[in-house]
Design an enzyme around this catalytic site. Structure first.
Site, mmCIF file in Angstrom:
data_model
loop_
_atom_site.group_PDB
_atom_site.id
_atom_site.type_symbol
_atom_site.label_atom_id
_atom_site.label_comp_id
_atom_site.label_asym_id
_atom_site.label_seq_id
_atom_site.Cartn_x
_atom_site.Cartn_y
_atom_site.Cartn_z
ATOM 1 N N GLY A 86 -63.086 -33.136 5.037
ATOM 2 C CA GLY A 86 -63.426 -31.773 5.392
ATOM 3 C C GLY A 86 -64.668 -31.294 4.660
ATOM 4 O O GLY A 86 -65.564 -32.080 4.340
ATOM 5 N N LEU A 87 -64.716 -29.997 4.400
ATOM 6 C CA LEU A 87 -65.841 -29.366 3.708
ATOM 7 C C LEU A 87 -67.151 -29.545 4.465
ATOM 8 O O LEU A 87 -68.213 -29.741 3.874
ATOM 9 C CB LEU A 87 -65.989 -29.918 2.275
ATOM 10 C CG LEU A 87 -64.797 -29.713 1.340
ATOM 11 C CD1 LEU A 87 -65.066 -30.350 -0.016
ATOM 12 C CD2 LEU A 87 -64.467 -28.243 1.169
ATOM 13 N N CYS A 88 -67.059 -29.505 5.785
ATOM 14 C CA CYS A 88 -68.268 -29.649 6.615
ATOM 15 C C CYS A 88 -68.356 -28.507 7.628
ATOM 16 O O CYS A 88 -68.726 -28.713 8.790
ATOM 17 C CB CYS A 88 -68.309 -31.006 7.290
ATOM 18 S SG CYS A 88 -66.821 -31.481 8.172
ATOM 19 N N GLY A 89 -67.986 -27.310 7.189
ATOM 20 C CA GLY A 89 -68.118 -26.134 8.042
ATOM 21 C C GLY A 89 -67.239 -26.221 9.282
ATOM 22 O O GLY A 89 -66.114 -26.711 9.243
#
Length: 290
Positions: A86-89
């Site tokens: 994750g952590l990709c908008g």
């Protein structure tokens, strides 16, 4: 108002988080260049094999390969490529919305959808949402390879050859720029007649083939489909790094704003404490002198 110690702890916590997000932004920025190099490296192979198929389809004009024949659509297949992390908008969320919308559109026409999921996020999402999943693959790493995807590819090609699905789409994100990525549904099967854009190539297609052109065409079409899906995986990874870079930069900037607000709050609390101390000293001195 929160105490000075509590505010200091908050500032320290946000500063630590800011260091992490800043480091992740730099890592993602460095990986984008590598991913773009992978995308560039995959193009010559895909272009060359497309031109070979163009020759073979001309030489094998008497026979229609199953991959190149249109048929009535009763069931379609989706190969969905998401990220593992994750952590990709909103990269994965936008892709999944596109997949769900396309599934709904097909179902409105009375056509069912089978899926093969590539990427841990897609597996997690559609496990909750439901859907007919034929296979999964995940943890492709920073350098996806065809070997990691071959299981997903084989499942869908076998389903198409057996008539279980009548069309196949590749769902993934397309790298527009470092600041922009968009989800697409790229048609994979059936393949329309592959036409070469180079007019000079039409003068040189008449070769003697060993083994027969039909046998070669079958093999090369499979390799061509593999190359298209591999390129989709590589491009999706580039999109992941670009989206992560932007998301981490935004998080770093937001952390800076939060630190500024907390610092202001800390200064106010410190000023209030000093004012109170002075008032107490003045009040004590007045009481003693009185």
């Amino acid at each position: 108002m929160a105490g000075e110690k509590e505010i200091r702890n908050k500032i320290r916590s946000v500063q630590n988080m800011q260091k992490i997000t800043s480091a992740m932004e730099k890592v993602a920025a460095s990986k984008i260049r590598k991913a773009q190099a992978q995308m560039e490296a995959s193009r010559p192979y895909a272009e060359r094999i497309r031109r070979v198929i163009s020759h073979l389809s001309e030489a094998n004009g008497e026979s229609d390969h199953p991959y190149m024949v249109e048929r009535d659509v009763k069931r379609v297949g989706f190969i969905v490529i998401s990220t593992d992390r994750g952590l990709c908008g909103g990269l994965n969320a936008n892709l999944f919305r596109k997949v769900i919308a396309d599934m709904a559109e097909w179902r409105d026409k009375g056509v069912e959808v089978d899926m093969v999921l590539v990427g841990a996020k897609a597996v997690q999402f559609f496990k909750r949402m439901g859907g007919r999943v034929l296979g999964t693959a995940s943890h492709l790493g920073d350098q996806p390879s065809v070997n990691d995807l071959i299981g997903a590819i084989t499942i869908m090609l076998s389903a198409y050859e057996e008539g279980k699905i009548d069309r196949l789409y590749l769902m993934h994100n397309v790298f527009v720029s470092a600041m922009s990525q968009k989800p697409v549904a790229a048609p994979i099967l059936p393949l329309s007649q592959i036409e070469d854009q180079d007019e000079q190539m039409q003068e040189y297609w008449d070769y003697i083939y060993e083994p027969a052109a039909e046998e070669l065409l079958d093999e090369f079409l499979s390799r061509y489909i593999e190359s298209q899906i591999y390129r989709g995986a590589v491009e999706n990874f580039a999109c992941e790094m670009a989206a992560k870079m932007v998301a981490m930069k935004s998080a770093t900037d937001n952390a800076g704003e939060i630190i500024g607000k907390l610092q202001l709050e800390y200064n106010k609390a410190r000023q209030a404490a000093i004012t109170q101390e002075i008032s107490e000293i003045v009040g004590g001195a007045a009481a003693v002198s009185g």
